[in-house]
Structure formats: C-alpha cells, structure tokens
Design a protein around this motif. Structure first.
Motif, PDB file in Angstrom:
ATOM      1  N   SER A 292      83.487  -0.927  37.920  1.00 15.51           N
ATOM      2  CA  SER A 292      82.455  -0.560  38.533  1.00 15.51           C
ATOM      3  C   SER A 292      81.219  -1.390  38.225  1.00 15.51           C
ATOM      4  CB  SER A 292      81.763   1.032  38.618  1.00 15.51           C
ATOM      5  OG  SER A 292      81.433   0.893  37.163  1.00 15.51           O
ATOM      6  N   GLY A 293      80.976  -2.219  37.323  1.00 15.22           N
ATOM      7  CA  GLY A 293      80.329  -3.567  36.823  1.00 15.22           C
ATOM      8  C   GLY A 293      79.621  -2.467  35.732  1.00 15.22           C
ATOM      9  N   LEU A 294      79.590  -0.996  35.184  1.00 12.08           N
ATOM     10  CA  LEU A 294      78.613  -0.605  34.006  1.00 12.08           C
ATOM     11  C   LEU A 294      79.492  -0.904  32.881  1.00 12.08           C
ATOM     12  CD1 LEU A 294      79.403   3.091  34.825  1.00 12.08           C
ATOM     13  CD2 LEU A 294      77.576   1.616  34.633  1.00 12.08           C
ATOM     14  N   SER A 295      78.677  -0.941  32.027  1.00 11.83           N
ATOM     15  CA  SER A 295      78.521  -1.240  30.566  1.00 11.83           C
ATOM     16  C   SER A 295      77.702  -0.406  29.765  1.00 11.83           C
ATOM     17  CB  SER A 295      78.193  -2.949  29.941  1.00 11.83           C
ATOM     18  OG  SER A 295      76.855  -3.399  31.082  1.00 11.83           O
ATOM     19  N   VAL A 296      77.921  -0.781  28.631  1.00 14.94           N
ATOM     20  CA  VAL A 296      76.458  -0.327  27.412  1.00 14.94           C
ATOM     21  C   VAL A 296      75.497  -0.981  27.781  1.00 14.94           C
ATOM     22  CG1 VAL A 296      75.754  -0.050  25.395  1.00 14.94           C
ATOM     23  CG2 VAL A 296      78.486   0.818  26.358  1.00 14.94           C
TER      24      VAL A 296
ATOM     25  N   LEU B 291      72.179   4.201  38.743  1.00 19.45           N
ATOM     26  CA  LEU B 291      72.799   3.318  39.141  1.00 19.45           C
ATOM     27  C   LEU B 291      73.735   3.158  39.808  1.00 19.45           C
ATOM     28  CD1 LEU B 291      73.907   3.141  35.514  1.00 19.45           C
ATOM     29  CD2 LEU B 291      72.421   1.326  36.039  1.00 19.45           C
ATOM     30  N   GLY B 292      73.642   4.614  40.761  1.00 21.76           N
ATOM     31  CA  GLY B 292      74.593   4.996  41.822  1.00 21.76           C
ATOM     32  C   GLY B 292      76.050   4.816  41.797  1.00 21.76           C
ATOM     33  N   VAL B 293      76.225   5.734  40.196  1.00 20.62           N
ATOM     34  CA  VAL B 293      77.787   5.817  40.226  1.00 20.62           C
ATOM     35  C   VAL B 293      78.366   6.987  39.842  1.00 20.62           C
ATOM     36  CG1 VAL B 293      78.342   3.471  38.909  1.00 20.62           C
ATOM     37  CG2 VAL B 293      77.282   5.429  37.753  1.00 20.62           C
ATOM     38  N   GLY B 294      78.583   7.942  40.052  1.00 21.80           N
ATOM     39  CA  GLY B 294      79.653   8.732  38.963  1.00 21.80           C
ATOM     40  C   GLY B 294      78.893   9.300  37.489  1.00 21.80           C
ATOM     41  N   THR B 295      78.896  10.916  37.762  1.00 19.53           N
ATOM     42  CA  THR B 295      78.098  10.576  36.166  1.00 19.53           C
ATOM     43  C   THR B 295      79.424  10.945  35.100  1.00 19.53           C
ATOM     44  OG1 THR B 295      76.736  12.461  37.330  1.00 19.53           O
ATOM     45  CG2 THR B 295      77.444  12.231  34.504  1.00 19.53           C
ATOM     46  N   MET B 296      80.988  10.635  35.518  1.00 18.76           N
ATOM     47  CA  MET B 296      82.107  10.634  34.294  1.00 18.76           C
ATOM     48  C   MET B 296      82.225   9.462  34.244  1.00 18.76           C
ATOM     49  SD  MET B 296      82.706  13.934  33.765  1.00 18.76           S
ATOM     50  CE  MET B 296      83.650  13.685  32.460  1.00 18.76           C
ATOM     51  N   SER B 297      81.611   8.516  35.088  1.00 22.66           N
ATOM     52  CA  SER B 297      81.120   7.081  34.928  1.00 22.66           C
ATOM     53  C   SER B 297      81.150   6.203  33.534  1.00 22.66           C
ATOM     54  CB  SER B 297      81.849   6.422  36.051  1.00 22.66           C
ATOM     55  OG  SER B 297      80.679   6.147  36.297  1.00 22.66           O
TER      56      SER B 297
END
Length: 249
Positions: free
Chosen positions: A25-29, A57-63
């Motif tokens: 999803s493009g997420l990182s720390v 960030l427009g993502v699900g919390t669990m991600s």
C-alpha cells in the motif's frame, strides 16, 4: 489512563531501522510516523491513535500493525523522529564557547517544544535510546568537553539545563492553555485581576508586606504573574554563573 509500555526489543529494532520496508500500500514506518506527528502537532498526542493515523493515510487500521505494533511503539518513534530535527544547521559546539553552547542548547530545545508541544508527554523520563536520542546527547555534551568538568559533572550540567528548560516551558504551555480557555491574554488577565486583588486584599500590605511589594513589582514589570521567556533567560544566566564558579574551583 496508563499508556502501555513499548516492547523494548521491538521498539529498539524499529528505532534503529531493522525493519525498514515498504508495504504494497506504500506504507512504511516513516510514513506512519510522519502522519502521526502531523496529527499530534495539530491536536495533541492523544489524538494520534492508530485509527486516526490510518484514516489520515487512507488505509485500513490493521495495515499499520504490519509496520508498528501499537501506540506505545509509535509514540517512541515519533519522539525520536522530532529529536532528529535538532541542530540541522549548526551544532552547539560551533556556537563559540561552552557558555554560548549552553544557550544554544536551551533555546533550541525550547523551540523544539514550541513546534511539538506533545513531546514532553511522549516520554516517561527514561526515553527510548534511539539514534536521534543518542545523537542529541552527543552533540549537546560537546561544548562541555575539555573545559574542566568531570564526565559526571558534564552529564549533570546538561541535565540541569534541559530540566530547567522543560520546567519553564511547561509553565508557558499552561499559561497558553489558560489563555485559550479564558479568551484573555496574560496582560488582559492581569489588568482585570490586579484591581480586584487590590480591593479584596485591602490592608494586605500589612499582612504580606514582602510578597505584596515583590509581587507588585514583578507584575508591573511583566504585565503578568510570570514571564516564562524572562524566567528562561534569567535562570540560564544563573546556571552559567554557577558552572563558571564550579570550573574555577
């Protein structure tokens, strides 16, 4: 509500970059921490919960939990990240001498708390020994090295300056919140409260002669009960005087 303590091993691994990767999803720390800091700067530390960060960030919390296990670890990462913004252009050792170095340390830490008012609430006194915590300690010790202090005295001098700055800044922060709640500046509050206090304390000069005299002089000087900026500079001067005397001995 007591904040859950972070897991030391996992937190240190995160702080030192052992799990740097980007998810699908493009997420990182880094992106998670940056979003949390934005929220905390605007609304306070309590607002920077995992769900709010995910929404931001427009993502699900669990991600988020793939990268950061929880709020406690996130808070440690946030604190270390903002500490890394200190001394971006010049180190305290470049200020001229140890006195100028201490003044720079005090003012830079003051400015940091102004930018991130949640920072003091994010630490429990021990702090997590991330790279920016240790970098900050290294840079702030440098002006004190080789001036005649022992290693313990160097550490104690730095601690004294930082604790003093934090204490005065807490007062400033409390005054700011009082202004927000009352809708009055310190000067406006003093102008409205001073005459009332004078009336209700009619004859108080006899009961509290020293406090009345000194309090009146200070109130007239600052146009408020206290001027935190003046207190910071006055106290820093006295600390430097004391360290000068210690070195001379």
């Amino acid at each position: 509500m007591t904040r859950r303590a972070p897991d030391p091993a996992r937190t240190l691994a995160l702080l030192w970059g052992a799990h740097r990767h980007e998810g699908r999803s493009g997420l990182s720390v880094r992106t998670i921490v940056s979003a949390a800091i934005e929220i905390a700067d605007a609304e306070g530390l309590e607002a920077a919960v995992m769900r709010r960060v995910a929404d931001h960030l427009g993502v699900g919390t669990m991600s988020l939990y793939t990268h950061v296990p929880g709020k406690a670890e996130l808070t440690a990462l946030m604190a270390d990240t903002v500490l890394g913004t200190l001394y971006a252009t010049a180190a305290p050792s470049a200020a001229g001498d140890w006195r100028a170095g201490l003044r720079m340390i005090a003012r830079e830490n003051w400015a940091l708390h102004e930018r991130h008012p949640w920072l003091l609430a994010a630490t429990d006194g021990r702090g997590e020994l991330g790279p920016n915590v240790l970098r900050k300690y290294e840079l702030e010790l440098a002006p004190l090295d080789g001036i005649g202090l022992t290693d313990v005295e160097m550490d104690s001098t730095l601690t004294m300056v930082l604790v003093y700055v934090e204490g005065v800044w807490r007062t400033r922060h409390s005054l700011r919140r009082a202004q927000e709640h009352s809708g009055q500046t310190d000067a406006e509050w003093w102008q409205s409260t001073g005459p009332i206090l004078e009336r209700v304390m009619s004859g108080g000069e006899a009961r509290f002669p020293l406090g009345g005299r000194v309090g009146t002089a200070a109130g007239q000087e600052h146009n408020a009960m206290i001027d935190p900026v003046h207190a910071l500079e006055f106290g820093l001067d006295r600390i430097i005087d004391g360290i000068s005397a210690l070195i001379a001995r």
